[in-house]
Motif scaffolding. Structure first.
Motif, PDB file in Angstrom:
ATOM      1  N   UNK A 262      -3.883 -17.476   8.788  1.00 22.94           N
ATOM      2  CA  UNK A 262      -4.540 -16.591   9.743  1.00 22.94           C
ATOM      3  C   UNK A 262      -3.883 -16.849  11.093  1.00 22.94           C
ATOM      4  N   UNK A 263      -2.942 -15.988  11.468  1.00 24.59           N
ATOM      5  CA  UNK A 263      -2.166 -16.202  12.685  1.00 24.59           C
ATOM      6  C   UNK A 263      -2.634 -15.309  13.827  1.00 24.59           C
ATOM      7  N   UNK A 264      -3.553 -14.414  13.536  1.00 27.53           N
ATOM      8  CA  UNK A 264      -4.041 -13.513  14.584  1.00 27.53           C
ATOM      9  C   UNK A 264      -5.065 -14.187  15.486  1.00 27.53           C
ATOM     10  N   UNK A 265      -5.829 -15.106  14.907  1.00 29.69           N
ATOM     11  CA  UNK A 265      -6.888 -15.773  15.658  1.00 29.69           C
ATOM     12  C   UNK A 265      -7.069 -17.170  15.102  1.00 29.69           C
ATOM     13  N   UNK A 266      -7.782 -18.018  15.845  1.00 31.95           N
ATOM     14  CA  UNK A 266      -8.120 -19.334  15.313  1.00 31.95           C
ATOM     15  C   UNK A 266      -9.637 -19.446  15.379  1.00 31.95           C
ATOM     16  N   UNK A 267     -10.118 -20.639  15.050  1.00 31.91           N
ATOM     17  CA  UNK A 267     -11.535 -20.911  15.271  1.00 31.91           C
ATOM     18  C   UNK A 267     -11.743 -21.231  16.752  1.00 31.91           C
TER      19      UNK A 267
ATOM     20  N   UNK B 280       0.365 -15.493   2.500  1.00 35.81           N
ATOM     21  CA  UNK B 280      -0.309 -14.226   2.723  1.00 35.81           C
ATOM     22  C   UNK B 280      -0.696 -14.279   4.191  1.00 35.81           C
ATOM     23  N   UNK B 281      -0.328 -13.255   4.942  1.00 34.44           N
ATOM     24  CA  UNK B 281      -0.517 -13.274   6.390  1.00 34.44           C
ATOM     25  C   UNK B 281      -1.665 -12.340   6.758  1.00 34.44           C
ATOM     26  N   UNK B 282      -2.779 -12.957   7.097  1.00 32.76           N
ATOM     27  CA  UNK B 282      -4.011 -12.235   7.414  1.00 32.76           C
ATOM     28  C   UNK B 282      -3.809 -11.286   8.600  1.00 32.76           C
ATOM     29  N   UNK B 283      -4.321 -10.089   8.486  1.00 33.06           N
ATOM     30  CA  UNK B 283      -4.256  -9.045   9.543  1.00 33.06           C
ATOM     31  C   UNK B 283      -3.008  -9.157  10.436  1.00 33.06           C
TER      32      UNK B 283
ATOM     33  N   UNK C 225      10.608 -18.860   8.435  1.00 34.33           N
ATOM     34  CA  UNK C 225      10.971 -18.721   7.016  1.00 34.33           C
ATOM     35  C   UNK C 225      12.472 -18.615   6.846  1.00 34.33           C
ATOM     36  N   UNK C 226      13.239 -19.567   7.405  1.00 28.97           N
ATOM     37  CA  UNK C 226      14.689 -19.401   7.317  1.00 28.97           C
ATOM     38  C   UNK C 226      15.210 -19.537   5.881  1.00 28.97           C
ATOM     39  N   UNK C 227      14.491 -20.295   5.046  1.00 32.13           N
ATOM     40  CA  UNK C 227      15.013 -20.509   3.703  1.00 32.13           C
ATOM     41  C   UNK C 227      14.763 -19.285   2.819  1.00 32.13           C
ATOM     42  N   UNK C 228      15.730 -19.019   1.913  1.00 29.98           N
ATOM     43  CA  UNK C 228      15.593 -17.871   1.019  1.00 29.98           C
ATOM     44  C   UNK C 228      14.461 -18.144   0.035  1.00 29.98           C
ATOM     45  N   UNK C 229      13.826 -17.088  -0.420  1.00 32.48           N
ATOM     46  CA  UNK C 229      12.874 -17.239  -1.516  1.00 32.48           C
ATOM     47  C   UNK C 229      11.439 -17.457  -1.108  1.00 32.48           C
ATOM     48  N   UNK C 230      11.171 -17.632   0.202  1.00 32.09           N
ATOM     49  CA  UNK C 230       9.775 -17.725   0.645  1.00 32.09           C
ATOM     50  C   UNK C 230       9.202 -16.299   0.652  1.00 32.09           C
ATOM     51  N   UNK C 231       8.074 -16.125  -0.010  1.00 30.04           N
ATOM     52  CA  UNK C 231       7.497 -14.778  -0.070  1.00 30.04           C
ATOM     53  C   UNK C 231       6.432 -14.622   1.020  1.00 30.04           C
ATOM     54  N   UNK C 232       6.444 -13.473   1.683  1.00 28.05           N
ATOM     55  CA  UNK C 232       5.416 -13.201   2.692  1.00 28.05           C
ATOM     56  C   UNK C 232       4.741 -11.876   2.368  1.00 28.05           C
ATOM     57  N   UNK C 233       3.438 -11.923   2.330  1.00 26.86           N
ATOM     58  CA  UNK C 233       2.630 -10.756   1.983  1.00 26.86           C
ATOM     59  C   UNK C 233       1.799 -10.423   3.209  1.00 26.86           C
ATOM     60  N   UNK C 234       2.075  -9.303   3.823  1.00 26.39           N
ATOM     61  CA  UNK C 234       1.371  -8.981   5.062  1.00 26.39           C
ATOM     62  C   UNK C 234       0.159  -8.101   4.814  1.00 26.39           C
ATOM     63  N   UNK C 235      -1.005  -8.612   5.191  1.00 24.14           N
ATOM     64  CA  UNK C 235      -2.196  -7.751   5.124  1.00 24.14           C
ATOM     65  C   UNK C 235      -2.081  -6.736   6.251  1.00 24.14           C
ATOM     66  N   UNK C 236      -1.901  -5.466   5.894  1.00 23.76           N
ATOM     67  CA  UNK C 236      -1.627  -4.434   6.897  1.00 23.76           C
ATOM     68  C   UNK C 236      -2.540  -3.230   6.656  1.00 23.76           C
TER      69      UNK C 236
END
Ligand code: TEU
Length: 545
Positions: free
Chosen positions: A109-114, A206-209, A240-251
């Motif tokens: 969750x990179x959009x907000x914190x607690x 998985x990248x929240x919002x 994510x400089x290394x190849x093969x890291x998957x990122x799923x963006x909640x959009x």
């Protein structure tokens, strides 16, 4: 059919052939008898997941958190919440999963914190504090917020801090202050946290919002702010400089054009989008206001996305997650035709191009639940209840909305067996177990060769075996038919036809002539008939040189 074909994860885009399984850890498996799921519980169930045949786990947040929004309010990006276990448990899980060919994808969750994150505790000390600018502040007086923006979960998006004479911005709960991505020091702090996890063997996020990080509250912009793509490219480069890291963006905001921007490989932003157009078609405006699903609209939506991203981007395939009601209760029939309709919906989805996500319990055909208002935990449900009551909406009508659409439908404990609390825990769980666990549970499903579970297992195996499923193009059949969803996929000499009856009626359907004599790869009825029976689904294959 072979149970499992391991993916070659040295291929940078291995995730295009993969099937993911989402775990909501609080509800998956408790091992220490506190009524809350934990990491050891996930380790205990890895064999089950390996039997299903999945390639990766999307793990909902397990970071340190006051749990105001079940972990989507992080107070330390590099620590495990004690409720779930220890860092040792997490490392053990990563290793044990990897041994079974299963990658762990964490939910960031990179959009907000607690508001209990040390950054925020510092930030609210004074305007001069070095962390102040990690968050989004605007001057104001106690009764005049900077503008009328509303938080997603209800109420103003601004909360006043008297000693600063400033408001902070929060798109979600007051306890989830928005992070200020305009500040490079904040961005670097987040990249460091991400590298902490990739160093531990985490294979994706998985990248929240994520489309809301570049907010511009002065212009009342939340999604797709002007610097969004610049931020995403920097995130990709730095974290994510290394190849093969998957990122799923909640959009939530992505249309097809934006989805191409997010996921076109050469732009180096995200691996894939997780967008919601199809799943919002049965609502009028707000999600709480359900309308019947218009099948031709769903078919047109799926066609546009399949054709629009083919060779140009990458989509996720899903009906469920921890925010959505159970699909068998939503678009299927969760009584008479529960098994047939769960399989039919799975067939429709798993015949498409994209990366499928199975949400825990979906593979058992788990259903929605109806609880009294006091038994719900989700703050979104309670805010809705309060708001609508205040507006004079009859209570019965509000409860109908909650029963149909509330997020806790997805969050009831996983149903493992017929033991007390469905084998989820030895103690009273944090949210009630669905009473139907006596018939709907993993043990019963494993014991029944015709269960929804084994059907999903076959769908996963088919994706690995027939490249047409992962790579083929898409042609919609009978676009105006209000009952049958049918389509053809083509890749080299393989041709696949997927036919799904979305109703409880028996309906006619003419299989295209080029599928005369086709092989039936999978079907949810044993024999074939001239008509399609209630919720009948099949996948046909022809191979012509
Ligand atoms: O969801 C984003 C989001 O906008 C949801 O709140 C959505 O609008 C809502 O669930 C519909 O009912 C993500 C997470 O998936 C969700 O669990 C979090 O609560 C939210 O972000 C805040 O982090």
């Amino acid at each position: 059919m072979a149970n499992r074909t391991a993916l070659d994860k040295t291929q940078p885009d291995w995730w295009k052939q993969a099937v993911f399984y989402q775990i909501y850890p609080k509800s998956f498996q408790d091992t220490d008898g506190d009524g809350l799921g934990d990491l050891q519980g996930i380790i205990k169930r890895l064999d089950y997941l390996q039997t299903l045949g999945i390639d990766g786990i999307w793990l909902s947040p397990v970071f340190a958190s006051p749990q105001a929004d079940n972990g989507y309010d992080i107070s330390d990006y590099c620590a495990i919440d004690p409720m779930f276990g220890t860092m040792d448990d997490m490392e053990h899980l990563i290793r044990a999963a990897k041994k079974r060919g299963i990658s762990i994808i964490m939910d960031l969750v990179l959009n907000h914190s607690s508001d209990e994150h040390p950054w925020f505790l510092e930030a609210r000390k004074s305007r001069e504090n070095p962390y102040h600018d990690f968050y989004v502040w605007r001057d104001g007086t106690p009764d005049t917020p900077p503008n009328d923006m509303q938080a997603v979960f209800g109420g103003s998006a601004w909360t006043y801090v008297p000693h600063l004479r400033q408001y902070y911005f929060h798109q979600f709960l007051e306890k989830q202050p928005d992070l200020n991505w305009e500040n490079p020091a904040l961005r670097n702090a987040l990249y460091q946290a991400i590298r902490f996890w990739t160093d531990k063997g985490i294979e994706g996020f998985r990248l929240d919002v994520i489309d809301q990080i570049a907010k511009e509250p002065d212009r009342k912009i939340t999604a797709n702010g002007s610097r969004l793509h610049e931020f995403l490219q920097e995130l990709h480069r730095e974290a994510f400089p290394q190849a093969g890291i998957v990122t799923v963006g909640e959009t939530w905001s992505a249309d097809i054009d934006r989805a191409r921007l997010f996921s076109a490989p050469e732009r180096k932003e995200l691996s894939m989008v997780f967008q919601f157009e199809h799943i919002c078609l049965d609502q009028a405006g707000e999600k709480w206001d359900a309308i019947p699903l218009d099948l031709p609209r769903l078919k047109d939506c799926v066609r546009r996305w399949q054709q629009g991203l083919h060779t140009e981007g990458w989509n996720s395939l899903f009906f469920n997650n921890h925010d959505l009601p159970r699909i068998v209760s939503r678009w299927g029939d969760d009584t008479t035709y529960r098994v047939a309709s769960a399989k039919m919906l799975a067939t429709m989805l798993h015949g498409l191009q994209g990366t499928p996500y199975i949400y825990q319990g979906e593979e058992l055909g788990m259903t929605n639940i109806r609880l009294p208002i006091t038994a719900y935990v989700d703050p979104e449900i309670h805010n809705l209840y309060r708001d609508r009551l205040a507006k004079g909406v009859p209570e019965e009508e509000i409860m109908q909305s909650i029963w149909a659409r509330g997020r806790d439908n997805a969050r009831t404990p996983m149903q493992w067996n017929t033991e007390p609390f469905a084998g989820f825990s030895t103690a009273e769980p944090w949210l009630p177990v669905n009473p139907n666990y006596q018939t709907i549970n993993a043990q019963a499903a494993l014991d029944d060769p015709d269960s929804v579970f084994w059907y999903y297992q076959k769908l996963i195996a088919l994706r690995k075996r027939y490249p047409v499923i992962g790579r083929g193009d898409f042609t919609l059949l009978c676009p105006q038919d209000t009952r049958v969803f049918a389509y053809v996929r083509r890749w080299n000499e393989q041709k696949l036809c997927v036919i799904c009856n979305f109703t409880a009626e028996t309906v006619p359907f003419a299989v295209p002539e080029d599928f005369d004599g086709a092989e039936t790869l999978l079907a949810n009825y044993k024999d074939t008939g001239a008509m399609l029976r209630p919720y009948e689904a099949k996948m046909l294959l022809v191979t012509a040189p």
